[in-house]
Scaffold this active site. Structure first.
Site, PDB file in Angstrom:
ATOM      1  N   SER A  24       0.818  -1.216   0.000  1.00 49.30           N
ATOM      2  CA  SER A  24       0.000   0.000   0.000  1.00 49.30           C
ATOM      3  C   SER A  24       0.848   1.261   0.000  1.00 49.30           C
ATOM      4  O   SER A  24       2.004   1.258   0.425  1.00 49.30           O
ATOM      5  CB  SER A  24      -0.912   0.023   1.229  1.00 49.30           C
TER       6      SER A  24
HETATM    7  N1  SAH Z   1      -1.055  -4.770   3.834  1.00 52.59           N
HETATM    8  C1  SAH Z   1      -0.236  -5.110   2.693  1.00 52.59           C
HETATM    9  C2  SAH Z   1      -0.838  -4.727   1.369  1.00 52.59           C
HETATM   10  C3  SAH Z   1      -1.974  -5.564   1.054  1.00 52.59           C
HETATM   11  S1  SAH Z   1      -2.408  -5.834  -0.622  1.00 52.59           S
HETATM   12  C4  SAH Z   1       1.145  -4.524   2.801  1.00 52.59           C
HETATM   13  O1  SAH Z   1       1.424  -3.793   3.755  1.00 52.59           O
HETATM   14  O2  SAH Z   1       1.965  -4.828   1.933  1.00 52.59           O
HETATM   15  C5  SAH Z   1      -3.797  -6.865  -0.239  1.00 52.59           C
HETATM   16  C6  SAH Z   1      -3.447  -8.253   0.206  1.00 52.59           C
HETATM   17  O3  SAH Z   1      -4.650  -8.852   0.659  1.00 52.59           O
HETATM   18  C7  SAH Z   1      -2.931  -9.122  -0.927  1.00 52.59           C
HETATM   19  O4  SAH Z   1      -1.710  -9.684  -0.574  1.00 52.59           O
HETATM   20  C8  SAH Z   1      -4.021 -10.177  -1.082  1.00 52.59           C
HETATM   21  O5  SAH Z   1      -3.525 -11.456  -1.457  1.00 52.59           O
HETATM   22  C9  SAH Z   1      -4.620 -10.214   0.292  1.00 52.59           C
HETATM   23  N2  SAH Z   1      -5.981 -10.756   0.376  1.00 52.59           N
HETATM   24  C10 SAH Z   1      -7.027 -10.585  -0.472  1.00 52.59           C
HETATM   25  N3  SAH Z   1      -8.102 -11.263  -0.044  1.00 52.59           N
HETATM   26  C11 SAH Z   1      -7.746 -11.875   1.124  1.00 52.59           C
HETATM   27  C12 SAH Z   1      -8.411 -12.749   2.045  1.00 52.59           C
HETATM   28  N4  SAH Z   1      -9.665 -13.117   1.865  1.00 52.59           N
HETATM   29  N5  SAH Z   1      -7.719 -13.182   3.119  1.00 52.59           N
HETATM   30  C13 SAH Z   1      -6.420 -12.821   3.316  1.00 52.59           C
HETATM   31  N6  SAH Z   1      -5.739 -12.019   2.482  1.00 52.59           N
HETATM   32  C14 SAH Z   1      -6.382 -11.552   1.396  1.00 52.59           C
END
Ligand code: SAH
Length: 221
Positions: free
Chosen positions: A70
Site C-alpha cells: 500500500s
Molecule cells: N497490507 C499489505 C498490502 C496488502 S495488498 C502490505 O502492507 O503490503 C492486499 C493483500 O490482501 C494481498 O496480498 C491479497 O492477497 C490479500 N488478500 C485478499 N483477499 C484476502 C483474504 N480473503 N484473506 C487474506 N488475504 C487476502
C-alpha cells in the site's frame, strides 16, 4: 541478513525515509507515533530489490501475484484511525501482502495477527518480519474472510484488501469498544475507507475518504 548489513541499509536510507515522513506530515498525518514508525521502518526491504529505489516514494508498488504494497499515506491514515483514541492491545490485519503494514503495527501495538491468502506472500512476509526482529507479529496463511479463529476477539481490525461488504465474522471478532478500519466497495472504482466502532452490539460508521485497494478474494492459493 546480518546485523551490520541491516544497519548499513538503515544508514543509507535514513534521510530519504525522513523526507517521506515530512511529506506525510504535510499531507495531514498528525499522529507522531505513526510518523515515527514510518520513519524507522525500512520499506525498501518489503519490495523487490529492483524497486528498492522507489520504496520511499508515496506510492503503492507491485509485490507480485497481482498484489501491491500500500501507499505509505494510506498505511499511515489507516493506522492513525486505528490507534488515535488509544492503543489497542491486540490487532488483526487481513491481507499481509508484503508485511509492511504489519511491521508498522508491530511497533505501535503489543500483539499483531496478520492473515494472507497467497502462500508465497505469506511465507515471504513471515521470513522478512522474523529477520527484522518483529517478534510480536504472527503470520497465518488462510482466507481472512473468516478472520483469525482462536486468538480473538481483537481490539482493532485492519483490512487491507477491499470487500464489497464487511464479512460478518470480522464484526464478530471485534471486541466491545474496538475499531475496524476497512476499504469498502467494489473493485474497479475507488472504495470508501470506513472506520467502524463497536459499542455492545451497535456499530457506528465513519467515512475517512476514498482509497484504491485490490479486491478481497475468497479461498487460498
Ligand atoms: N497490507 C499489505 C498490502 C496488502 S495488498 C502490505 O502492507 O503490503 C492486499 C493483500 O490482501 C494481498 O496480498 C491479497 O492477497 C490479500 N488478500 C485478499 N483477499 C484476502 C483474504 N480473503 N484473506 C487474506 N488475504 C487476502
Amino acid at each position: 541478513m546480518d546485523d551490520s548489513e541491516r544497519r548499513g541499509i538503515g544508514m543509507t536510507s535514513q534521510r530519504t525515509r525522513q523526507r517521506l515522513v515530512e511529506r506525510l506530515r504535510l499531507e495531514g498525518i498528525r499522529n507522531e507515533s505513526v510518523l515515527a514508525a514510518i520513519g524507522s521502518t525500512p520499506r525498501h526491504l518489503f519490495v523487490d530489490e529492483a524497486l528498492a529505489s522507489r520504496a520511499y516514494e508515496d506510492t503503492a508498488l507491485p509485490i507480485g501475484d497481482g498484489q501491491t504494497i500500500s501507499q505509505p499515506f494510506v498505511v499511515a491514515r489507516m493506522t492513525e484511525a486505528l490507534i488515535d483514541e488509544g492503543i489497542p492491545q491486540r490487532v488483526l490485519e487481513v491481507g499481509t501482502g508484503s508485511g509492511y503494514q504489519a511491521a508498522i503495527l508491530g511497533q505501535l501495538v503489543p500483539e499483531v495477527y496478520t492473515v494472507e491468502r497467497i502462500r508465497r506472500l505469506t511465507d515471504q512476509a513471515r521470513r522478512r518480519l522474523r529477520d527484522l526482529g518483529y517478534r510480536n507479529v504472527r503470520v497465518r496463511h488462510a482466507d481472512g474472510n473468516t478472520g483469525w479463529e482462536g486468538d480473538g476477539p481483537f481490539d482493532g481490525i485492519l483490512v487491507t484488501a477491499a470487500p464489497r461488504g464487511v464479512p460478518p465474522e470480522l464484526f464478530a471478532q471485534l471486541s466491545d469498544g474496538g475499531r475496524l478500519v476497512v476499504p469498502e466497495g467494489a473493485q474497479g472504482k475507488p472504495q470508501e475507507l470506513v472506520c467502524y466502532r463497536r459499542q455492545g452490539d451497535e456499530f457506528s460508521r465513519e467515512n475517512l475518504g476514498l482509497v484504491n485497494f485490490v479486491p478481497m478474494l475468497g479461498g487460498t492459493q
